[in-house]
Design an enzyme around this catalytic site. Structure first.
Site, mmCIF file in Angstrom:
data_model
loop_
_atom_site.group_PDB
_atom_site.id
_atom_site.type_symbol
_atom_site.label_atom_id
_atom_site.label_comp_id
_atom_site.label_asym_id
_atom_site.label_seq_id
_atom_site.Cartn_x
_atom_site.Cartn_y
_atom_site.Cartn_z
ATOM 1 N N ASP A 1 3.064 -4.513 8.069
ATOM 2 C CA ASP A 1 1.861 -3.697 7.925
ATOM 3 C C ASP A 1 0.670 -4.655 8.026
ATOM 4 O O ASP A 1 0.358 -5.387 7.090
ATOM 5 C CB ASP A 1 1.908 -2.988 6.561
ATOM 6 N N CYS B 1 -4.877 2.441 -3.605
ATOM 7 C CA CYS B 1 -3.634 2.980 -3.007
ATOM 8 C C CYS B 1 -2.503 1.965 -3.120
ATOM 9 O O CYS B 1 -1.675 1.824 -2.203
ATOM 10 C CB CYS B 1 -3.836 3.385 -1.549
ATOM 11 N N GLN C 1 -4.589 -5.072 6.988
ATOM 12 C CA GLN C 1 -5.635 -5.966 6.481
ATOM 13 C C GLN C 1 -5.674 -7.303 7.217
ATOM 14 O O GLN C 1 -6.480 -8.173 6.875
ATOM 15 C CB GLN C 1 -5.439 -6.221 4.981
ATOM 16 N N LYS D 1 -10.452 -0.718 10.726
ATOM 17 C CA LYS D 1 -10.676 -1.936 9.931
ATOM 18 C C LYS D 1 -10.971 -3.124 10.851
ATOM 19 O O LYS D 1 -11.210 -4.226 10.398
ATOM 20 C CB LYS D 1 -9.445 -2.235 9.068
ATOM 21 N N HIS E 1 0.868 -1.181 0.000
ATOM 22 C CA HIS E 1 0.000 0.000 0.000
ATOM 23 C C HIS E 1 0.911 1.240 0.000
ATOM 24 O O HIS E 1 2.022 1.189 0.528
ATOM 25 C CB HIS E 1 -0.833 -0.047 1.287
HETATM 26 N N1 C6P Z 1 -6.320 0.474 2.908
HETATM 27 C C1 C6P Z 1 -8.161 0.102 1.385
HETATM 28 O O1 C6P Z 1 -9.256 0.381 0.887
HETATM 29 P P1 C6P Z 1 -4.978 3.815 7.216
HETATM 30 O O2 C6P Z 1 -5.512 4.692 6.114
HETATM 31 O O3 C6P Z 1 -3.797 4.437 7.902
HETATM 32 O O4 C6P Z 1 -6.031 3.331 8.163
HETATM 33 O O5 C6P Z 1 -4.469 2.471 6.507
HETATM 34 C C2 C6P Z 1 -3.559 2.541 5.453
HETATM 35 C C3 C6P Z 1 -3.290 1.168 4.910
HETATM 36 C C4 C6P Z 1 -2.036 0.623 5.065
HETATM 37 N N2 C6P Z 1 -1.758 -0.625 4.650
HETATM 38 C C5 C6P Z 1 -2.682 -1.398 4.066
HETATM 39 C C6 C6P Z 1 -2.328 -2.797 3.650
HETATM 40 C C7 C6P Z 1 -3.973 -0.899 3.870
HETATM 41 O O6 C6P Z 1 -4.884 -1.670 3.289
HETATM 42 C C8 C6P Z 1 -4.281 0.420 4.282
HETATM 43 C C9 C6P Z 1 -5.635 1.018 4.011
HETATM 44 C C10 C6P Z 1 -7.653 0.903 2.566
HETATM 45 O O7 C6P Z 1 -7.493 -0.823 0.967
HETATM 46 C C11 C6P Z 1 -7.788 2.374 2.318
HETATM 47 S S1 C6P Z 1 -6.719 2.945 1.044
#
Ligand code: C6P
Length: 414
Positions: free
Chosen positions: A208, A372, A211, A234, A131
């Protein structure tokens, strides 16, 4: 596996669905089928009521006041930290830094650990599956330090090429930063092995887990990762909350990143000394209600059992994948052997954005775009995918409605 995750629980889908008020709403006159859980999950009533109770009964700043409300808020906040610690099986609360989300957690590691230890020519290994939140902070760090990024490629199925990873590891590798589960494809990465290999080169590893936490058991001690990041929203908790787990010795050695209230011990204009862990990294008033709400979300997940959730979702993803294979013109992007909760796909002759709009008119919420994760799109030479992402409250009936809506969209574009 930690003690909480081992608890025997009963998976009752109707009871779970009844806890999520939004699931009863209609969209364009049809029952909502919410398949955008990778973007953010919905909140059970237990979390909503926890936030409501905080603001109605004991809204107050933490770690500062001696009055009753402040003490209650501080206790609830620190209690949530303990719940988070147990949920991911960290060994002490000092290792649980509360942030605004995965993005902030990764930036914290880049700017504190990275900036204080990396030198020109040092190497950071990322993967093609990352991401943007796990790419851009490292690029900024490289601009600041002269360190360089190396990228582990993926195969056609969307799996990391581990042989290439082993080739990239070397004496200049300082950090490996890789996701646990890919948000764009659903690939579950072999993080235990990745960590073990990195450690054999004395490199540190950041996972990370944005997910992963809502979909599989996470045990940071069993993984032996150095850092683990995730977002509360999430995991059925509030937005604006997140976690950075770090091994205590590493966090102790790291300088603070943000300066402000609560992260200090003493301040004079000549010299400031910093607070102990975890507060050293928690400057300013945090999202108090949100963190307490995240604690309630973890309680909720624990009543069901993360392993039971994982098993249920595995069955649901298999069902959705089999159903998708019956749709003419539908091509799944990301066919890794180990996958979780995500079905990314393209349709012959239909742009994902058009598909997303048509599905919305059927009450079905999916995400379309690059998620993203532009390097993933580049790997498949596509601008975007449509992505259905599942959560524990989704059902086979909802998958059927989704497939029916996709079929209806294909009729429109025939
Ligand atoms: N992915 C998706 O629709 P934040 O925005 O900080 O809560 O998470 C960022 C982020 C970082 N790593 C991974 C693997 C992610 O999936 C995400 C967030 C969302 O897939 C929003 S772009």
């Amino acid at each position: 596996m930690n003690a909480v995750n081992k608890q025997k629980t009963v998976f009752d889908i109707n009871k779970i669905r009844a806890d999520f008020p939004v699931l009863t709403r209609k969209v364009h006159g049809l029952p909502l089928v919410y398949l955008d859980n990778a973007a953010t999950s919905h909140k059970p009533i237990q979390v909503i009521e926890t936030l409501d109770r905080y603001y109605r009964e004991y809204n107050s700043n933490i770690h500062r006041g001696v009055h009753t409300l402040s003490e209650e808020a501080t206790a609830a906040y620190e209690n949530a930290r303990q719940k988070i610690r147990r949920f991911i099986n960290a060994s002490t609360d000092k290792e649980i830094i509360l942030t605004s989300g995965t993005t902030e957690s990764i930036n914290l590691v880049a700017q504190s650990f990275g900036r204080s230890t990396l030198k020109a020519g040092d190497e950071i290994i990322l993967s093609q599956l990352e991401h943007h939140s796990n790419i851009v902070p490292w690029q900024i760090l490289c601009e600041q330090t002269g360190a360089v990024i190396k990228v582990v490629p993926i195969n056609d199925a969307g799996e990391l090429e581990l042989e290439q990873y082993e080739r990239l590891l070397g004496p200049r590798t300082r950090l490996v930063a890789i996701n646990h589960i890919s948000n764009a494809l659903g690939t579950i990465n072999p993080v235990r092995k990745i960590i073990e290999l990195a450690h054999s080169y004395q490199a540190k590893v950041l996972i990370d887990g944005a997910q992963a936490v809502a979909h599989c058991v996470v045990d940071v001690q069993a993984l032996d990762c150095d850092f683990y990041c995730f977002s509360g929203h999430k995991l059925f908790g509030p937005t604006g909350t997140g976690v950075l787990y770090g091994k205590r010795a590493l966090l102790e050695a790291m300088p603070p990143w943000k300066g402000g209230g609560d992260m200090i011990r003493t301040v004079t204009f000549e010299k400031t000394t910093y607070n102990e862990l975890p507060y050293k990294f928690e400057a300013g008033t945090p999202h108090i209600a949100g963190v307490i709400g995240l604690g309630a979300a973890i309680d909720y997940v624990n009543t069901i059992g993360i392993q039971a959730i994982s098993d249920y979702e595995t069955g649901l993803l298999e069902y959705a994948t089999a159903a998708a294979s019956t749709v003419k013109g539908m091509k799944i992007i990301g066919t890794a052997r180990h996958k979780a909760s995500i079905l990314s796909f393209v349709m012959d002759g239909i742009h994902p954005h058009d598909l997303g709009t048509i599905l919305d008119h059927h009450g079905v919420a999916i995400r379309t775009g690059h998620h993203c994760a532009m390097p993933v799109m580049d790997r498949y030479a596509i601008p975007a995918t449509a992505r259905a992402s599942l959560a524990m409250y989704n059902t086979r009936e909802e998958v059927d409605k989704f497939i029916m809506a996709v079929n209806a969209a294909s009729q429109v574009f025939k």
